[in-house]
Design a protein around this motif. Structure first.
Motif, PDB file in Angstrom:
ATOM      1  N   VAL A   1      59.275  11.674  40.833  1.00  0.00           N
ATOM      2  CA  VAL A   1      57.838  11.657  40.535  1.00  0.00           C
ATOM      3  C   VAL A   1      57.178  12.780  41.321  1.00  0.00           C
ATOM      4  O   VAL A   1      57.348  12.885  42.534  1.00  0.00           O
ATOM      5  N   VAL A   2      56.430  13.642  40.653  1.00  0.00           N
ATOM      6  CA  VAL A   2      55.662  14.703  41.313  1.00  0.00           C
ATOM      7  C   VAL A   2      54.307  14.118  41.640  1.00  0.00           C
ATOM      8  O   VAL A   2      53.575  13.683  40.748  1.00  0.00           O
ATOM      9  N   ASP A   3      54.004  14.163  42.937  1.00  0.00           N
ATOM     10  CA  ASP A   3      52.755  13.540  43.393  1.00  0.00           C
ATOM     11  C   ASP A   3      51.572  14.454  43.112  1.00  0.00           C
ATOM     12  O   ASP A   3      51.577  15.627  43.479  1.00  0.00           O
ATOM     13  N   THR A   4      50.567  13.934  42.462  1.00  0.00           N
ATOM     14  CA  THR A   4      49.330  14.680  42.193  1.00  0.00           C
ATOM     15  C   THR A   4      48.366  14.396  43.335  1.00  0.00           C
ATOM     16  O   THR A   4      48.065  13.241  43.604  1.00  0.00           O
ATOM     17  N   PRO A   5      47.905  15.455  44.055  1.00  0.00           N
ATOM     18  CA  PRO A   5      47.013  15.174  45.191  1.00  0.00           C
ATOM     19  C   PRO A   5      45.667  14.621  44.720  1.00  0.00           C
ATOM     20  O   PRO A   5      45.213  14.915  43.614  1.00  0.00           O
ATOM     21  N   SER A   6      45.056  13.850  45.596  1.00  0.00           N
ATOM     22  CA  SER A   6      43.728  13.297  45.270  1.00  0.00           C
ATOM     23  C   SER A   6      42.688  14.381  45.512  1.00  0.00           C
ATOM     24  O   SER A   6      42.955  15.399  46.156  1.00  0.00           O
ATOM     25  N   ALA A   7      41.483  14.188  45.017  1.00  0.00           N
ATOM     26  CA  ALA A   7      40.406  15.165  45.152  1.00  0.00           C
ATOM     27  C   ALA A   7      40.109  15.471  46.617  1.00  0.00           C
ATOM     28  O   ALA A   7      39.776  16.607  46.967  1.00  0.00           O
ATOM     29  N   SER A   8      40.265  14.460  47.501  1.00  0.00           N
ATOM     30  CA  SER A   8      39.978  14.672  48.919  1.00  0.00           C
ATOM     31  C   SER A   8      41.039  15.548  49.598  1.00  0.00           C
ATOM     32  O   SER A   8      40.805  16.100  50.672  1.00  0.00           O
TER      33      SER A   8
END
Length: 131
Positions: A29-36
């Motif tokens: 799973v490629v982690d998508t960073p959060s907006a923060s």
């Protein structure tokens, strides 16, 4: 006709290779960073941008082109002012005379009979100095 149509053999189920499909737990799973977590590049406001002033016409130095009367003139001398180096005539050039054969002194080489002979003494004629 039916005899002219080529027959392509269909493989049996045991002859067909099986490509294994990974299970959901096997797929990374490629982690998508959060907006923060995403860094923000700030765009500067108009007041933060330095302004390079354009000089006014009165501030720009003017390089003056000299008038014709201000340019010095290099005087070219006239033909009468140029000194002339005279080439001497043939009669003015001294001539170094080559002496004739009769004017050249001859150094006389003596004949063999005129040369004195110094005799070498014999052993009996040499005195012996006793030590």
């Amino acid at each position: 006709s039916a005899s002219e149509v080529p027959v392509v053999a269909t493989p049996s189920a045991s002859e067909v290779p099986v490509v294994d499909t990974p299970s959901a737990s096997e797929v990374p799973v490629v982690d998508t960073p959060s907006a923060s977590e995403v860094p923000v590049v700030a765009t500067p406001s108009a007041s933060e941008v330095p302004v390079v002033p354009t000089p006014s016409a009165s501030e720009v130095p003017v390089v003056a082109t000299p008038s014709a009367s201000e340019v010095p003139v290099v005087d070219t001398p006239s033909a009468s002012e140029v000194p002339v180096v005279a080439t001497p005539s043939a009669s003015e050039v001294p001539v170094v005379a080559t002496p004739s054969a009769s004017e050249v002194p001859v150094v006389d080489t003596p004949s063999a009979s005129e040369v004195p002979v110094v005799a070498t003494p014999s052993a009996s004629e040499v005195p012996v100095v006793a030590t």
